[in-house]
Design a protein around this motif. Structure first.
Motif, short mmCIF file in Angstrom:
data_model
loop_
_atom_site.label_atom_id
_atom_site.label_comp_id
_atom_site.label_asym_id
_atom_site.label_seq_id
_atom_site.Cartn_x
_atom_site.Cartn_y
_atom_site.Cartn_z
N GLU A 371 0.84 -1.19 0.00
CA GLU A 371 0.00 0.00 0.00
C GLU A 371 0.87 1.24 0.00
OE1 GLU A 371 -2.42 -0.28 3.42
OE2 GLU A 371 -3.83 -1.70 2.51
N LEU A 372 1.42 1.59 -1.11
CA LEU A 372 2.13 2.86 -1.16
C LEU A 372 1.10 3.96 -1.01
CD1 LEU A 372 4.60 1.89 -4.00
CD2 LEU A 372 5.08 2.07 -1.56
N PRO A 373 1.34 5.18 -0.77
CA PRO A 373 2.68 5.79 -0.79
C PRO A 373 3.40 5.69 0.55
CG PRO A 373 1.02 7.46 -0.45
CD PRO A 373 0.30 6.16 -0.52
N LEU A 374 4.63 6.13 0.50
CA LEU A 374 5.47 6.21 1.70
C LEU A 374 5.00 7.41 2.53
CD1 LEU A 374 8.85 5.58 -0.09
CD2 LEU A 374 7.58 3.97 1.35
N PRO A 375 5.44 7.52 3.76
CA PRO A 375 6.31 6.57 4.45
C PRO A 375 5.53 5.38 5.01
CG PRO A 375 5.81 8.40 5.90
CD PRO A 375 5.14 8.70 4.60
N PHE A 376 6.19 4.27 5.07
CA PHE A 376 5.61 3.08 5.66
C PHE A 376 6.38 2.77 6.94
CE2 PHE A 376 6.20 -1.59 6.04
CZ PHE A 376 4.95 -1.88 6.51
N CYS A 377 5.68 2.84 8.08
CA CYS A 377 6.38 2.72 9.36
C CYS A 377 6.18 1.36 10.03
CB CYS A 377 5.95 3.84 10.30
SG CYS A 377 6.18 5.48 9.57
N GLY A 378 5.58 0.44 9.32
CA GLY A 378 5.31 -0.87 9.92
C GLY A 378 6.44 -1.86 9.70
N GLU A 379 6.07 -3.13 9.88
CA GLU A 379 7.04 -4.21 9.77
C GLU A 379 6.91 -4.87 8.39
OE1 GLU A 379 9.00 -5.54 12.73
OE2 GLU A 379 8.62 -3.44 13.18
N GLY A 380 8.04 -5.32 7.88
CA GLY A 380 8.00 -6.03 6.61
C GLY A 380 9.36 -6.65 6.35
N ARG A 381 9.57 -7.10 5.13
CA ARG A 381 10.88 -7.69 4.81
C ARG A 381 11.78 -6.65 4.17
NH1 ARG A 381 11.32 -13.21 5.34
NH2 ARG A 381 9.32 -14.18 5.86
N LEU A 382 13.10 -6.82 4.36
CA LEU A 382 14.05 -5.83 3.87
C LEU A 382 14.27 -5.95 2.37
CD1 LEU A 382 14.52 -5.61 6.94
CD2 LEU A 382 16.92 -5.11 6.42
N ILE A 383 14.38 -4.82 1.74
CA ILE A 383 14.78 -4.75 0.33
C ILE A 383 15.87 -3.69 0.21
CG2 ILE A 383 12.59 -5.53 -0.68
CD1 ILE A 383 11.83 -2.57 -1.02
N ASN A 384 16.59 -3.71 -0.88
CA ASN A 384 17.65 -2.71 -1.13
C ASN A 384 18.62 -2.62 0.04
OD1 ASN A 384 16.34 -2.05 -3.54
ND2 ASN A 384 15.05 -0.54 -2.48
N SER A 385 18.84 -3.73 0.73
CA SER A 385 19.65 -3.67 1.94
C SER A 385 20.81 -4.65 1.92
CB SER A 385 18.77 -3.93 3.18
OG SER A 385 17.81 -2.91 3.32
N GLY A 386 21.39 -4.83 0.75
CA GLY A 386 22.58 -5.64 0.64
C GLY A 386 22.39 -7.04 1.19
N GLU A 387 23.34 -7.44 2.06
CA GLU A 387 23.34 -8.80 2.59
C GLU A 387 22.10 -9.11 3.45
OE1 GLU A 387 26.30 -8.95 6.02
OE2 GLU A 387 26.73 -7.01 5.12
#
Length: 851
Positions: A371-387
């Motif tokens: 459900e965009l738009p940002l900001p999203f302050c909840g919990e979820g899985r990481l993306i764009n976060s390298g390792e």
RNA sequence: GCCCAGGUGGCGGAAUGGUAGACGCUGAGGACUUAAAAUCCUUUGUCUGAAAAGACGUGCGGGUUCGAGUCCCGCCCUGGGCACCA
């Protein structure tokens, strides 16, 4: 042994018994007793010039009912009263009249005492305390010296608001747009030396202690929120190319890859250092601008975000990205590290800021609902976060923090919102802080000589401040010189430069002290060095932090509380007072109590108030808060004059649930007054003689009596006093019709006594009871007396009531059905339909489901 | 914005998932009284009905249940607390 009035003349009855209770010391608590102890505590009042408010008797009556109930149950009850008498109104009165505040205070106390006594509370008046009494505040000062000695009291230069026109320090709330709320005068920021108590050192224990105590949930929650413990991570960001490191605090390390800028609070110590030369002017202007704003303006959520770029960049330790460093006043210097990593994609405030200043927004947590738009302050899985891509946020927080710890650029951290307690006031009417200031050289010399009287009475780290090139060090006033009383001054106004009025008392202020003995001299002498007295006074909270301990042994001269008395009474078993003290008083008092416990000054209990209750607020009859301007104020004196104290007590309890907000009704009190007249008429005939009671109770009275004893007993325990009174009304209405014996009336009077003690005592005496009804042992009930031998069964069809029948109390379903099938009213809804189900609740309901 | 508590007759309020409105106030009618006050009796949620009785009814909309003021979901309103705490 009683009055001789013919009718229910409360004007004669009430003073008669009040005098008797006082003279006989009926409610005196003993510090040694074979009886079990019970300590009932009211929040003691501030004796204002306006006299007792109608709200005062609400809590006091509830605690009095409990106290009297406990007396009747064989407890040794401590129910004391005292005065929280330091404070601003008395001082303002003194400024206006030139009269010493103690005179006004004394008058107000006398009035309050009379008013409270006119309500007939079962108070041990030999234990009265007064926070302005030197015998009392001697020990408030003593406690301060213990805090000082243990390093929990220190001085700090704190910015405060000062209004030259009003010659007064103002609270944040009193400053609007840089001008005083009162008078609209300009105000200025001024750094003033202030005493501060290290309550933050107790943050964890103040939090943990809440678990084991019986308090209203909302109050516990408020304290938890106030302490504001949060667990997070500190991360160090390097400033490029080779500046210092900036440490930020975050509870969302999982969003580190989304950090697109860093923000320093304007007061952050590194602001100057990280600011590039070409940005210096703008940054300085912004910081200066911030300084001028009040906290209220700064924290106004409606206002737009503001800030300024420093011209420098910091390196994200995880991905090496360079992000700009900004200064903005939405970051507070006093929380965390005063610096944050800003993640606009996942934080509302950072998002708002990034939008305004066109800073990139980088999403690193996937919104599971997409459900965009940002900001999203909840919990979820990481993306764009390298390792760390793909990890759930909670797990990522752990892993990311672990990596920081492993590689040395971060660590787990716990932060609190709780700040140290600003403990000094530049006021006259408070306890003087018992501290002397001497020059550093004298201090050091005395310590080196090891014969200083203050050895072992000072903190490990010297408490000092610099003024005019001299460093002044704090030493305690010698204990033998306590109480340190207030000097006379010609005016009670603060000084011209925002210092306490006490600085006007020059001869009191500037003295000489012998550092070997602690002796004080007004004149220079051999072995005496110059000293300046601390001129700040303590806030009003000080005296109320420990008064419940003083009640245990109010005359003890050796210590704040007699150890034997304290070991016996331990701490209040029940504490009642307004919810407005949920945080401040109740937190400060817990802090002091924990501290006193730690240093061995007390030993009975770690928490002072194990059971706490808040009475509600009584509103005006128009449903709004009572106030002079609305003209809806009810004066307790008027009510007592018209209806008597018993009616007032009873009515305040009958109004509704004790903890609820409820409006006063002038007509409502007529109801309880009528009830008391009925009670009177039950016992006394028109000539003022005791009635001829029948030998035996009327049919049904015994059942009603036992039900009433049960109900009243249980409702007092649960503090549901409105329904306890309703049950007593039911009893009297029944007794009036059915006829009642002398012994049954006497049992009823015992039940009534905690609520309406005067009339109960009077009738009890006239019926031959021994003084006092309050000490006659509480009646027991016998459940078998009202186990119904007949039961009313409600007949339902599809859950709707259709009829009712009377059966034997233990009737079986078969027996009930047999009768039910005969009832035409009931059968009209059943016959011709298919019976699907039958439900029988023994003694209550028989429900048939049909189709 | 977030957290909490609460919405029940004309009013204050009462109801372990089991007769909604106890108790009190107010209103109406009556008794006593020369009269008033005080006291006592009857009555008082809404609608239909002469009555018996029935229907509706605990902020709104759904749900669970033989049965919901009470439990669950979603709203609305009132009161209280916190409020840029990262």
């Amino acid at each position: 042994m009683a009055t001789s009035c013919k009718n229910y003349d409360f004007r004669e009855i009430e003073p008669f018994w009040q005098k008797k209770w006082l003279e006989e010391k009926t409610f005196r608590a003993e510090n040694e007793s074979p009886m079990e102890k019970y300590y009932v505590l009211d929040m003691f009042p501030y004796p204002s010039g306006a006299g007792l408010h109608i709200g005062h008797p609400e809590g006091y009556t509830a605690s009095d009912i409990l106290a009297r109930y406990k007396w009747a149950n064989g407890f040794n009850v401590l129910h004391p009263m005292g005065w929280d008498a330091f404070g601003l109104p008395a001082e303002q009165h003194a400024i206006a009249t030139g009269q010493h505040p103690s005179i006004n205070t004394e008058n107000n106390i006398r009035r309050f005492r009379e008013q409270i006594q006119s309500l007939g509370f079962a108070i041990d008046w030999d234990r009265e305390v007064d926070t302005t009494d030197p015998h009392y505040f001697r020990w408030t000062q003593w406690i301060f010296l213990q805090l000082f000695k243990h390093g929990l009291a220190y001085v700090d230069d704190k910015p405060v608001w000062w209004c030259p026109e009003l010659r007064s320090v103002l609270a944040n709330e009193e400053v609007i747009n840089g001008r005083s709320e009162r008078g609209d005068f300009p105000v200025e920021r001024k750094n003033l030396r202030q005493w501060v108590l290290r309550i933050t050192r107790y943050a964890d224990r103040l939090l943990g202690g809440l678990e084991g105590i019986d308090w209203p949930d909302s109050t516990k929650r408020q304290q938890i929120a106030w302490i504001g413990r949060s667990e997070g991570t500190e991360l160090d960001f390097e400033i490029v190319p080779d500046g210092p490191k900036i440490c930020v605090y975050t509870t969302r390390p999982d969003t580190i890859y989304g950090a697109t800028f860093l923000v320093l609070a304007p007061e952050h110590e590194l602001v100057e250092r990280v600011t590039a030369v070409e940005n210096r002017e703008k940054v300085r202007a912004y910081v200066a601008d911030t300084k001028r704003k009040s906290d209220l303006e700064r924290t106004d959520l409606a206002k737009e975000k503001s800030g300024v770029f420093t011209g420098s960049f910091a390196k994200n330790p995880y991905n090496g990205e360079l992000i700009p460093i900004w200064v903005a006043d939405y970051v507070l210097v006093s929380y965390g590290t005063g610096a944050i990593m800003a993640v606009p994609a996942h934080d509302d405030r950072d998002f708002e800021f990034a939008k305004k200043f066109d800073i990139p927004v980088k999403q690193v947590i996937a919104d599971p609902k997409n459900e965009l738009p940002l900001p999203f302050c909840g919990e979820g899985r990481l993306i764009n976060s390298g390792e760390f891509d793909g990890l759930p946020a909670a797990e990522a927080r752990k892993k990311i923090t672990q990596k920081a710890e492993r590689e040395g650029f971060g660590r787990v951290a716990v932060k609190y919102k709780l700040r140290d307690w600003l403990f000094s006031r530049q006021r006259y009417w408070g306890e003087p802080v018992p501290i002397l200031w001497i020059e550093r050289a004298h201090y050091d010399r005395a310590l080196a000589a090891k014969n200083a009287y203050f050895m072992g009475k000072i903190p490990d780290d010297v408490v000092s401040y610099g003024k005019g090139g001299t460093e002044w060090c704090a030493i305690p006033v010698a204990e033998a010189q306590l109480p340190l009383t207030l000097p006379e001054t010609d005016t009670y106004l603060p000084s011209d430069d925002g210092e306490s009025p006490l600085v006007r008392a020059k001869r009191w202020l500037n003295i000489f002290v012998n550092l070997s003995t602690g002796e004080i001299s007004g004149e220079a002498a051999e072995n005496f060095v110059p000293a300046v007295r601390e001129s700040n006074t303590m806030p009003q909270w000080a005296g109320s932090c420990w008064y419940y301990l003083r009640y245990m042994s109010p005359d003890c001269g050796e210590s704040l509380v007699d150890p034997a008395a304290e070991a016996y009474w331990k701490s209040p078993d029940f504490y009642i007072g307004g919810a407005e003290h949920a945080v401040l008083h109740l937190l400060y008092a817990r802090f002091w109590h924990l501290f006193l416990y730690d240093v061995g000054a007390i030993s009975g209990a770690e928490e002072p108030f194990r059971r706490l209750y808040h009475q509600g607020i009584i509103l005006g009859s128009d449903g709004t808060k009572m106030s002079k301007s609305r003209g809806n104020v009810v004066n307790p004196d008027d009510v007592i004059c018209r209806y008597g104290a018993d009616s007032l007590r009873l009515y305040e309890m009958f109004l509704g649930p004790l903890n609820a907000m409820k409006p006063w009704s002038t007509q409502g009190i007529e109801g309880v007054y009528r009830f008391l007249k009925k009670v009177w008429a039950l016992c006394i005939d028109g000539d003022g003689n005791v009635k001829k009671f029948p030998e035996e109770d009327g049919v049904g009275v015994e059942t009603l009596l036992h039900q009433t004893v049960k109900k009243v007993t249980e409702e007092i325990e649960a503090l549901q006093l409105n329904t306890a009174i309703a049950q007593m009304m039911i009893f009297v209405n029944g007794a009036q019709k059915m006829g009642i014996s002398r012994s049954t009336v006497r049992i009823f009077l015992q039940l009534l006594a905690p609520f309406a003690p005067h009339i109960a005592e009077e009738l009890w005496a006239r019926l031959g009871g021994a003084f006092s009804v309050a000490k006659a042992s509480w009646p027991a009930y016998d459940a078998s007396k009202f186990a119904a031998n007949q039961a009313k069964i409600i007949l339902q069809v599809n859950g709707r009531v259709r009829d009712e029948i009377l059966v034997d109390g233990d009737a079986s379903q078969e027996a009930v059905e047999k009768i039910a099938w005969q009832r035409s009213r009931f059968m009209a809804f059943v016959s011709g339909k298919e019976i699907i189900k039958k439900i029988y609740v023994p003694g209550k309901i028989f429900n048939v489901v049909v189709r």
